[in-house]
Write an enzyme that holds these catalytic residues in place. Structure first.
Site, PDB file in Angstrom:
ATOM      1  N   ASP A 230     -10.822   2.788   4.031  1.00  0.00           N
ATOM      2  CA  ASP A 230     -11.072   1.352   3.851  1.00  0.00           C
ATOM      3  C   ASP A 230     -12.559   1.073   3.615  1.00  0.00           C
ATOM      4  O   ASP A 230     -12.931  -0.012   3.175  1.00  0.00           O
ATOM      5  CB  ASP A 230     -10.633   0.585   5.113  1.00  0.00           C
ATOM      6  CG  ASP A 230      -9.326  -0.175   4.907  1.00  0.00           C
ATOM      7  OD1 ASP A 230      -8.972  -0.410   3.733  1.00  0.00           O
ATOM      8  OD2 ASP A 230      -8.696  -0.534   5.901  1.00  0.00           O
TER       9      ASP A 230
ATOM     10  N   GLN B 240      -4.544  -1.295   9.869  1.00  0.00           N
ATOM     11  CA  GLN B 240      -4.375  -2.598   9.220  1.00  0.00           C
ATOM     12  C   GLN B 240      -4.958  -3.710  10.091  1.00  0.00           C
ATOM     13  O   GLN B 240      -4.643  -3.814  11.273  1.00  0.00           O
ATOM     14  CB  GLN B 240      -2.869  -2.837   8.953  1.00  0.00           C
ATOM     15  CG  GLN B 240      -2.565  -4.126   8.215  1.00  0.00           C
ATOM     16  CD  GLN B 240      -3.127  -4.147   6.784  1.00  0.00           C
ATOM     17  OE1 GLN B 240      -3.132  -3.139   6.076  1.00  0.00           O
ATOM     18  NE2 GLN B 240      -3.621  -5.301   6.369  1.00  0.00           N
TER      19      GLN B 240
ATOM     20  N   LYS C 243       0.843  -1.211   0.000  1.00  0.00           N
ATOM     21  CA  LYS C 243       0.000   0.000   0.000  1.00  0.00           C
ATOM     22  C   LYS C 243       0.875   1.257   0.000  1.00  0.00           C
ATOM     23  O   LYS C 243       0.589   2.212  -0.721  1.00  0.00           O
ATOM     24  CB  LYS C 243      -0.929  -0.007   1.225  1.00  0.00           C
ATOM     25  CG  LYS C 243      -2.025  -1.067   1.120  1.00  0.00           C
ATOM     26  CD  LYS C 243      -2.760  -1.293   2.433  1.00  0.00           C
ATOM     27  CE  LYS C 243      -3.709  -2.484   2.311  1.00  0.00           C
ATOM     28  NZ  LYS C 243      -4.395  -2.816   3.563  1.00  0.00           N
TER      29      LYS C 243
END
Ligand code: NDP
Length: 296
Positions: A121, A98, A54
């Site tokens: 997200d 995460q 990412k």
């Protein structure tokens, strides 16, 4: 029939090119670079790999990023305070915690503590709720990436029977909502399967579009699908492979060789859905910086 390949690497590169150009235009208009704050808790090697991918993608498209590494002993309260500071920091456009988290932390609580306007997200209940009712929202990256692939290859969904195997909050469930929604792409009759589904084949065999996100290597085999099905294999599984230096190969949830003989389209693993997830994160971060979803 042997399936045509849905090339996630190619479509992801196109999407990232678009984002790079948009970031350039945004900055030329006098704005600062979009900024993504990644929060990584503990030392999970797989999470390290995902975060690495990412942050590399961010650099490539001109998005600034930082990874805050926190110990796996952090308390829920300390983490909430840290996220609150990021929520209130105007220089932070997107926040990504995460997953998975250490077991003493509730992912629901942590996700809900993120400002939904920075939830790139797309996991916050506000974004999931708005997605469900068709309001603008951050869409979670893997489902959004699947839709980008369907759009790119002009694969119709309207009136088709879409079967989703897997009902997680981050993949299966939002995919099923998007497929059933009244939108330009969607309007499919949707079935969602999980571990308690009796006779999985009875459902998969009738699918025109089959999305598999179960985390079970070779769960779906050729005899479980019909001729012409479009197969989106989301699974990423490590299986032992002594022919590889690393000692393992990455495979999807479908038995690729037998399924591709019957499918009209199929995503490979790797190189299918995976690269799209990262590209959509870039897109969401730019949307967050521009305040396109939630204008002030
Ligand atoms: P989860 O483990 O959270 O969810 C798996 C889902 O599959 C659950 O709903 C589970 O059912 C269902 N399931 C498991 N086994 C079966 C079975 N035998 N029959 C029917 N349903 C089953 O996984 P995720 O959704 O997070 O991920 C799924 C896969 O996708 C993994 O391989 C993951 O690595 C991969 N992934 C790939 C991404 C990408 O970018 N390509 C991004 C995210 C995930 P139940 O609800 O009953 O437990």
């Amino acid at each position: 029939m042997s399936a045509k390949i849905i090339d996630g690497k190619k479509v992801s590169a196109l999407t990232r090119d678009e984002v790079r150009q948009d970031v350039e235009d945004w900055m030329e208009a006098g704005n600062r670079a979009p900024f993504l704050q990644v929060v990584l808790i503990g030392n999970d090697p797989a999470s390290d790999v995902y975060v690495g991918a990412k942050t590399r993608a961010c650099k490539e498209v001109g998005i600034e990023t930082d990874t805050m590494r926190l110990p796996d002993t952090i308390s829920a309260k300390e983490l909430k305070n840290t996220i609150n500071k990021l929520n209130n920091d105007d220089s932070v456009d997107g926040i990504l915690v995460q997953l998975p988290l250490p077991t003493h932390l509730s992912s629901h609580d942590v996700i809900e503590s993120i400002d939904y306007r920075k939830d790139v997200d797309g996991f916050h209940p506000m974004n999931v709720g708005r997605l469900t009712v068709g309001q603008p929202s951050f869409q979670s990256c893997t489902p959004a990436g699947i839709f980008e692939l369907l759009k790119h290859y002009s694969i119709p969904t309207k009136g088709k029977h879409a079967v989703v195997v897997g009902a997680s909050n981050i993949v299966g469930r939002p995919v099923s909502i998007l497929l059933s929604r009244e939108e330009s792409i969607g309007k499919a009759t949707t079935t969602i399967c999980h571990k308690y589904t009796k006779d999985l084949t009875q459902h998969t065999i009738s699918a025109d579009i089959l999305v598999v996100a179960a985390g079970q290597p070779s769960l779906i085999r050729g005899e479980m699908v019909k001729e012409g099905v479009v197969v989106i294999d989301v699974g990423i599984n490590r299986v032992a492979d002594e022919n590889k230096d690393k000692g393992y190969s990455l495979v999807g949830d479908c038995h690729f060789e037998s399924v591709k003989e019957k499918a009209s389209w199929i995503t490979p693993v790797p190189g299918g859905v995976g690269p799209m997830t990262v590209a959509m994160l870039m897109k969401n971060t730019l949307l967050a910086a521009k305040k396109s979803i939630y204008p002030e």
